[in-house]
Structure formats: structure tokens, C-alpha cells
Design a protein around this motif. Sequence first.
Motif, PDB file in Angstrom:
ATOM      1  N   MET A   3       2.300  53.854   6.896  1.00 30.85           N
ATOM      2  CA  MET A   3       2.650  55.217   6.514  1.00 30.85           C
ATOM      3  C   MET A   3       3.610  55.794   7.546  1.00 30.85           C
ATOM      4  O   MET A   3       3.441  55.599   8.749  1.00 30.85           O
ATOM      5  N   ARG A   4       4.631  56.544   7.055  1.00 34.05           N
ATOM      6  CA  ARG A   4       5.631  57.143   7.925  1.00 34.05           C
ATOM      7  C   ARG A   4       5.488  58.669   7.882  1.00 34.05           C
ATOM      8  O   ARG A   4       5.509  59.262   6.800  1.00 34.05           O
ATOM      9  N   ILE A   5       5.381  59.286   9.055  1.00 30.68           N
ATOM     10  CA  ILE A   5       5.248  60.738   9.149  1.00 30.68           C
ATOM     11  C   ILE A   5       6.308  61.274  10.118  1.00 30.68           C
ATOM     12  O   ILE A   5       6.272  60.960  11.308  1.00 30.68           O
ATOM     13  N   PRO A   6       7.252  62.100   9.633  1.00 34.27           N
ATOM     14  CA  PRO A   6       8.234  62.711  10.536  1.00 34.27           C
ATOM     15  C   PRO A   6       7.582  63.801  11.390  1.00 34.27           C
ATOM     16  O   PRO A   6       6.660  64.493  10.949  1.00 34.27           O
ATOM     17  N   LEU A   7       8.092  63.982  12.588  1.00 32.26           N
ATOM     18  CA  LEU A   7       7.549  65.002  13.497  1.00 32.26           C
ATOM     19  C   LEU A   7       7.717  66.397  12.922  1.00 32.26           C
ATOM     20  O   LEU A   7       6.864  67.270  13.139  1.00 32.26           O
ATOM     21  N   SER A   8       8.793  66.621  12.177  1.00 30.94           N
ATOM     22  CA  SER A   8       9.038  67.960  11.617  1.00 30.94           C
ATOM     23  C   SER A   8       7.913  68.400  10.684  1.00 30.94           C
ATOM     24  O   SER A   8       7.586  69.590  10.616  1.00 30.94           O
ATOM     25  N   LEU A   9       7.294  67.452   9.961  1.00 32.74           N
ATOM     26  CA  LEU A   9       6.177  67.807   9.084  1.00 32.74           C
ATOM     27  C   LEU A   9       4.959  68.235   9.897  1.00 32.74           C
ATOM     28  O   LEU A   9       4.236  69.155   9.509  1.00 32.74           O
ATOM     29  N   LEU A  10       4.718  67.567  11.015  1.00 34.81           N
ATOM     30  CA  LEU A  10       3.586  67.938  11.871  1.00 34.81           C
ATOM     31  C   LEU A  10       3.825  69.302  12.506  1.00 34.81           C
ATOM     32  O   LEU A  10       2.882  70.088  12.683  1.00 34.81           O
ATOM     33  N   GLU A  48      -3.722  54.177  14.684  1.00 37.21           N
ATOM     34  CA  GLU A  48      -2.783  53.295  15.384  1.00 37.21           C
ATOM     35  C   GLU A  48      -1.331  53.584  15.010  1.00 37.21           C
ATOM     36  O   GLU A  48      -0.927  53.468  13.860  1.00 37.21           O
ATOM     37  N   VAL A  49      -0.533  53.955  16.021  1.00 35.16           N
ATOM     38  CA  VAL A  49       0.903  54.162  15.841  1.00 35.16           C
ATOM     39  C   VAL A  49       1.603  52.848  16.165  1.00 35.16           C
ATOM     40  O   VAL A  49       1.619  52.404  17.313  1.00 35.16           O
ATOM     41  N   ASP A  50       2.167  52.224  15.136  1.00 39.40           N
ATOM     42  CA  ASP A  50       2.819  50.921  15.326  1.00 39.40           C
ATOM     43  C   ASP A  50       4.202  51.048  15.936  1.00 39.40           C
ATOM     44  O   ASP A  50       4.632  50.197  16.720  1.00 39.40           O
ATOM     45  N   LYS A  51       4.909  52.115  15.558  1.00 43.26           N
ATOM     46  CA  LYS A  51       6.308  52.215  15.960  1.00 43.26           C
ATOM     47  C   LYS A  51       6.752  53.669  15.909  1.00 43.26           C
ATOM     48  O   LYS A  51       6.238  54.460  15.125  1.00 43.26           O
ATOM     49  N   ILE A  52       7.707  54.022  16.767  1.00 42.94           N
ATOM     50  CA  ILE A  52       8.326  55.348  16.723  1.00 42.94           C
ATOM     51  C   ILE A  52       9.819  55.139  16.511  1.00 42.94           C
ATOM     52  O   ILE A  52      10.465  54.408  17.264  1.00 42.94           O
ATOM     53  N   GLU A  53      10.348  55.766  15.477  1.00 47.07           N
ATOM     54  CA  GLU A  53      11.777  55.677  15.200  1.00 47.07           C
ATOM     55  C   GLU A  53      12.454  56.997  15.555  1.00 47.07           C
ATOM     56  O   GLU A  53      11.848  58.064  15.499  1.00 47.07           O
ATOM     57  N   ASN A  54      13.733  56.907  15.912  1.00 46.01           N
ATOM     58  CA  ASN A  54      14.563  58.090  16.193  1.00 46.01           C
ATOM     59  C   ASN A  54      14.061  58.910  17.372  1.00 46.01           C
ATOM     60  O   ASN A  54      14.155  60.148  17.363  1.00 46.01           O
ATOM     61  N   CYS A  55      13.521  58.232  18.368  1.00 48.53           N
ATOM     62  CA  CYS A  55      13.128  58.940  19.596  1.00 48.53           C
ATOM     63  C   CYS A  55      14.358  59.559  20.248  1.00 48.53           C
ATOM     64  O   CYS A  55      14.321  60.666  20.776  1.00 48.53           O
ATOM     65  N   ASP A  71      15.109  63.328  13.087  1.00 49.04           N
ATOM     66  CA  ASP A  71      13.674  63.646  13.097  1.00 49.04           C
ATOM     67  C   ASP A  71      12.886  62.415  13.552  1.00 49.04           C
ATOM     68  O   ASP A  71      12.880  61.390  12.861  1.00 49.04           O
ATOM     69  N   PRO A  72      12.228  62.480  14.720  1.00 44.74           N
ATOM     70  CA  PRO A  72      11.399  61.326  15.134  1.00 44.74           C
ATOM     71  C   PRO A  72      10.342  61.025  14.080  1.00 44.74           C
ATOM     72  O   PRO A  72       9.733  61.939  13.509  1.00 44.74           O
ATOM     73  N   VAL A  73      10.112  59.738  13.815  1.00 44.46           N
ATOM     74  CA  VAL A  73       9.191  59.309  12.756  1.00 44.46           C
ATOM     75  C   VAL A  73       8.136  58.388  13.353  1.00 44.46           C
ATOM     76  O   VAL A  73       8.467  57.430  14.072  1.00 44.46           O
TER      77      VAL A  73
END
Length: 791
Positions: free
Chosen positions: A1-8, A31-38, A155-157
Motif C-alpha cells: 500500500m502507498r500513502i503520500p505524506l500529504s494525505l497524513l 512495516e514501511v518497506d520503502k520511502i519514495e520522493n524523500c 510528495d514523499p510516499v
Amino acid sequence: MRIPLSLLNEFLDIKKEIKDIAHLLTSAGIEVDKIENCIPPFKGVVAAKVLDVKKHPKADNLVIANVTDGKDSYQVVCGAKNCKKDLITAFAKIDSSLTDEKGNIFKIKKAKLRDVESFGMLLSGFELKINLEDDKIIDLGEDIELGKDLSYLIDPVFEISLTPNLGHLLGAIGIAKELACLTKQKIKMPPLNLKEETKKIDGSILKVFIENPKCLRYTARVIEDVKVGLSPLWLKNVLEASGFRSINNIVDATNYIMLKFNHPMHAFDYDKIEKNEIKVSVNDEEIEFESLDNINRKIPKDSIVIKDEKKVVAIAGIIGGQNSSVSDSTKTIVLEAAHFDPTSIRKTSKLLNLKTQSSMRFEKSIDPNMIPIAIDYLAALIVKIANGKALNGKIDIKKDEFEPKEVSVRVQRAQKILGTKISENEMIEIFKRLDFQIIDVSEEAILVQIPTYRNDIEHEIDLIEEIARIYGYNNISKTKPYYRSSSVTHSAEYLFCRKLKSYLRSCSLQEINTCDLISPKFAEIALLNLDKEALINVKHYKSIDQSILRPTLLPSLLEVVKFNHDHKNFDILGYEISKVHFKNQKDYIEKLSLSIILTGKRNPHLWDKSNFDVNFYDLKGIIENILSASINKKYKFEPSNKKGFHPLKQASIFSDNIEFAIIGEVHPNVLKTFDIKKRVFFAQLDLSYMLKCKKDHMDFKKLMQFPSTTRDLTISLDEKLNTQKIFDIFDKIDSSILEKFYILDVFKSVSNKKNVTFRFIYRDKEKTLLNEDIEKEHLKITEEITKHLEK
């Protein structure tokens, strides 16, 4: 599942670094597997307006654009077809940087394209790593300030792996509540800002009927005068960052609210609903249905469906239909939010072989009390981005109230399981942070009311897990485990089998493990020494191929041989130790057995041409060595007549007149059933019997000091005479110096006769034998043998 930081950020003011947020979630079991667009994949890219556009004098596919960032004007050569006057787009100035698909960073430089200078670059969403549109430059809309740095669009994801029980975390609101709990904050609901018209929704506008009890709640709203079109850039970016494809502003709005509030919703074209009626029903038979993905499907019988007066318009909780879909000509829409039975949705999804974002959430069960809230937020968003008019009120049908569960947890029990002294007050504080309501606190337990969105909390142990998660697994002290060995020794059967396996490995045999269940066809083949009535049938089998408990390991091992032959492996020396099952009248018998199977070459492939195929006597030699090393009783081979063996190459092994083993070459007709073209040799030993007479110790003898002497004796015998009878005669001979005897050679001289040569080894333990003594003893033995044969 992918959640953008802007939604949080819609629910929580998060002041932590991106990596710290990921660490917090992972520590709590999310468990956070990966962070994109840091880090933004570009630098120095700003919003700019196209002032005018003219054709390139030397290229038909290029234009010369004059753009401004609000301060200065720049000449840019562009190849995008949508480059036009007054478009506000992304502009990379000279010395700004971009990142390519391979992660390489490059700078924008002054360039000359077909003799025309270009002082920068107009960018597509693909080049900005915002969306997948790479054939046109990005349209930023009219509201953006010229010259504004576009890094805010990135947006970091978080890419999160969830266990199946955490369905409440499939939306941003669930993750935000977890972060609020971990950071000791409270979430804030975004402002609703829903403007309703004075016109009310009533039975003349829309009627809803629930005809299926598996629909537990159904809510609907009507919005008029919508303008279906493209979604605004911010909405596209959020959806594409979350892994969704932008379709139109109405569909995108339903997906956005689902991502935000974890509630799937659907929009129908109001004008395509016959007689303004919606029925939640069940189909009595298979129905042909064209779904939104343009695939004709057959809706399985007994599925929950949404109907109008004449037709099915959606498969409830899974996918809508083309016959009621929103299109560019849609003016009025019906919004649906419902709560369906999770088991029914999962069953239909499985039968259709179709898993959607909607079905995935309904299968895990959603929060029924969030339905009216979520549909209001959806209506407000559509009014905003599609200029619609929401009718006053909504239809909301439910049979019962959805009451929260109450679960108690014993403080001492929690402390014992977690191995740490968490106080009662700390537990209460954790429950409050989790939005659990404390109903009662006694000396023994805490009674907690669970919110309806937490479907994963059912029992006391679930609450204990929540305490551990929020308290922090790292905060629970580690203690060295105590080890106490058992006073119970290994079973005799286990030790005996372990010893046998060690010996079999030394004989280059590989262990094989197969299933205890076989098919009726193979069971009849396997009847080596049993009747058909001895077979034991499984009552509730799942496959006819696994419906009978095998009475012998032969069919299973032949399947292994067939599998290996199909994969060009023709040399198999293997064994299996397992149990066989059969009936003896009314008694059910279970015996531990050892089976050995040989086929192909004796040794791995070598250049040596003396590497022959295995034969009956190779298998017999292995069996003799096993028996000599493992049992303390004498045994002998006798001719047998088993159906599954070659009639002339088989034997039974007896001890104390009890048959405890069989050996032979598998009958060619049996091999033909398995499509095996090479000879196969098989033996089966009853380990239950062998265990009763196993050797408790090994016998050792000192090395003989005096030499031995050999003598040979050739006897002409009837071809049908069993050689074992000759050995029985030898066993009866009383001789103090006869140490050993064995067959040296067999030769067929004439028809119905065979010449068998035996070798006798003589030795005296006290002295060296004289030739006269040997001849005298050998003559006596020869006469004894002759006398027995003449009888």
C-alpha cells in the motif's frame, strides 16, 4: 500500500523527519518497506507562463515559446503539442537540475535547436517524476503564483506492507491515528465545507430498497449539474503517487476519499438508473454483465448485486457496470456508500477471479459508522471540483445500530505474557491514546470499549499485543531463557530408525518422502501380499488421487521414479521409512516400514564400462547387510508369488516362520501402468517386527592369528531346487573348523540342471591346520551333503 505524506498531513500536524516517521511505524508493527520522493528529483524548476508561441522556422514539430517567471522573460524551444499561449507550466532555467530514469542528475544548459537558441526547458509531468504524461508539458492551472519553486509538488510516499488483519490501516486516517497514538497527539478531521441546496432528496428523486440481508447499511446522495472533466493537478498527483490512474474528476474524487477515509464508494449516472430506483439484491442465477473495465463477466449465483428497475448496475463491493457509468455527458450523479457482508464479497471476488481496491477493503470489513461521514466528504469534494449542487440530506438505511465491542484484559496476565512490569496506569494511558474507551477498572482487569473501525481486536490477547506495540518492543527487557532438559529418553523406534538411516546413507541411498495417500488405481497395483478388502478408504478426501491410505510404499516410490525419468534422471537408489495401513478383518493395522527402490546404474556415470545396471542381487546384498547389522535372529529367503513382482525374481524373508520382508523385481505390467521403461527393484521390510528383535550391541571378534584354507565343491542340482535348501543342510553340519561357506558360481550345464559351486573356508582358532585334517573334514562334509541330497 502507498500513502503520500500529504494525505497524513490532512489529519495530523507531523513535525518529524520522513525517516523518523517510517521508523515509528515499523517499530509499531506497520512495516514501511520503502520511502519514495524523500528528496525532490529536480532543483530550480519554477512556475512560468507562456506569453506567446510561434512556429520554428526550420522544424515542423518544434515551436518557439516566450515564457515569463513573473520577473524576466525567456525564449524556449519546445516540442510539446500542448504548448500554447497563457498556459502556466513548469520551467527549468539554465543551471537548474533534473534526474533521469536511471537516477543520473544533469544540469540544464543553454542550447541551440535548429539554429534557434533555447534558454531553458519546459517540462512534462513525467520529467518532473509527478505523473506518467510524457508527451505534453504539465498544466499547473491558473491559481499558482508565477516563479514559485515547484518542489512543493513532490510528495514523499510511504510504501507499507500490512498483515491481513490490519484492514483499518488501508486508509490515511488509520495510519494517522497510529501516528497520533505513537506521538501522543490527537487527529483533527479536515473541514467539511459541504454546501447543500434547498432542494431535498426524497422518494420522487431516488428510492432505495435493501432486499438482501447481507447489506448491513446503505447510504446515498444525489448531486446535480456536475461537470465531468479532468481532475485538478493536486488530485492527480495524490492519486498517481498512491498508485491510481486518473480517470475523471468524479471517479478520482471517489478514489481520493477511499484513500483518505478507507471507505470504498461508487458514483452512478443518475439518468441511467431506471425509474430512479436502487435495489440491493441477490441474483438467483448467473448473469451476464459488462463491468467498468469493458470485460463481459458472469456474476456468480447468490452474489450481492445493485439493481435498478430492469438491470444489474454493479456487483456490490467489487466493481460497477458500464450501463450506469459516469461519462463526459453525465449531469447528475448518485453517490453510494455501503457496508456489505465481508464473507460474501470475498466469495464473489474469488469466483470472479477479480480483486479490486474496493473488494480488498470490504473483505477486511470497513467501519460502518464512518459511512455517512465519508459520503459527506465525497459530496463536498465533488461540489468543489465539478461545480455540482448537492441535494439537501441523504438516504441512510440500516437495520440495527453498530455497537462497539467490549473486551477485558487482566493486568497480571498482560505482564506475564510480555515479561515486563507495565503498570495498570500505563496500560490505561495506552488504551486512551489508541482511542479505546475505558469502561471499568477493577483489581483484576480493565474493561475496554473498542471503536468500530478496529475489527482486528476480538480477544484479550489482541489487547495485550496493542500494549506491546505502543509501549515499544524495544522497551521490553530481554532475559536469558532458562533451559531444562527432559528426563524422557528418545523412543526406541526413533533411535532404531536413525541408525538405519545412517547405514542406508553409507550405502549411497537417498532418502525419499512421499504422501501417505494414493489413488484407488495405484492401491490395487500395490496389493503385493494383501486382498482388496484390506484397503482403508479415507472418508472426506479432497481428491480421488488421495483417497486411500497406502498399504505399501511401492506406488509412491514408482511415482518418484516416473517423475525422475521424465526429467532425464534414470539412476535412482533410494529409500523411505514411513507407515503403511491396512485392515485385517475388523482390525486396522498401522506398521512402520522401510522400503528400498533401485533402478539404473550402480554408480554415478564414469568412463569405466564396468558400471553395470543394478540387479536383484544388488538389492539382496543391501538387505542382507541391513539385517545382519540390525537384528539378532537368523533369517532366510524363500520363493514367493506376489502379484506385483516378476514371477521368477522375487522372494520373501522369514524369521521364526514369520514373513517380515519382501524383495523382488517390479512386474513389467506394473511398470507399464506408470510408463516406466527401465527395470525397477523393490524391497519392503517390517520395521515393527525388526524393532522387537533388534541387536542391543555389536559383537566384536579378535583378529585370527592362524591362516584359513579354502575348498570348493560343485554340486549338480535340479534347476527348480531352491538353493536355500542346500544352505539349510550346511547349517545342520557340525564342524569345529568350518568357518564360513557361500556360493561361488552357478552354471547351467544341461536342460533342467544347474551346477552350483560352493566355497568352504576352514580355520582352527588354536593352530595352523594340516592338509590332512582339512581333507578329512571336507570329505566328511561332502558325504554329509550327498547323504541329505539322496533322501
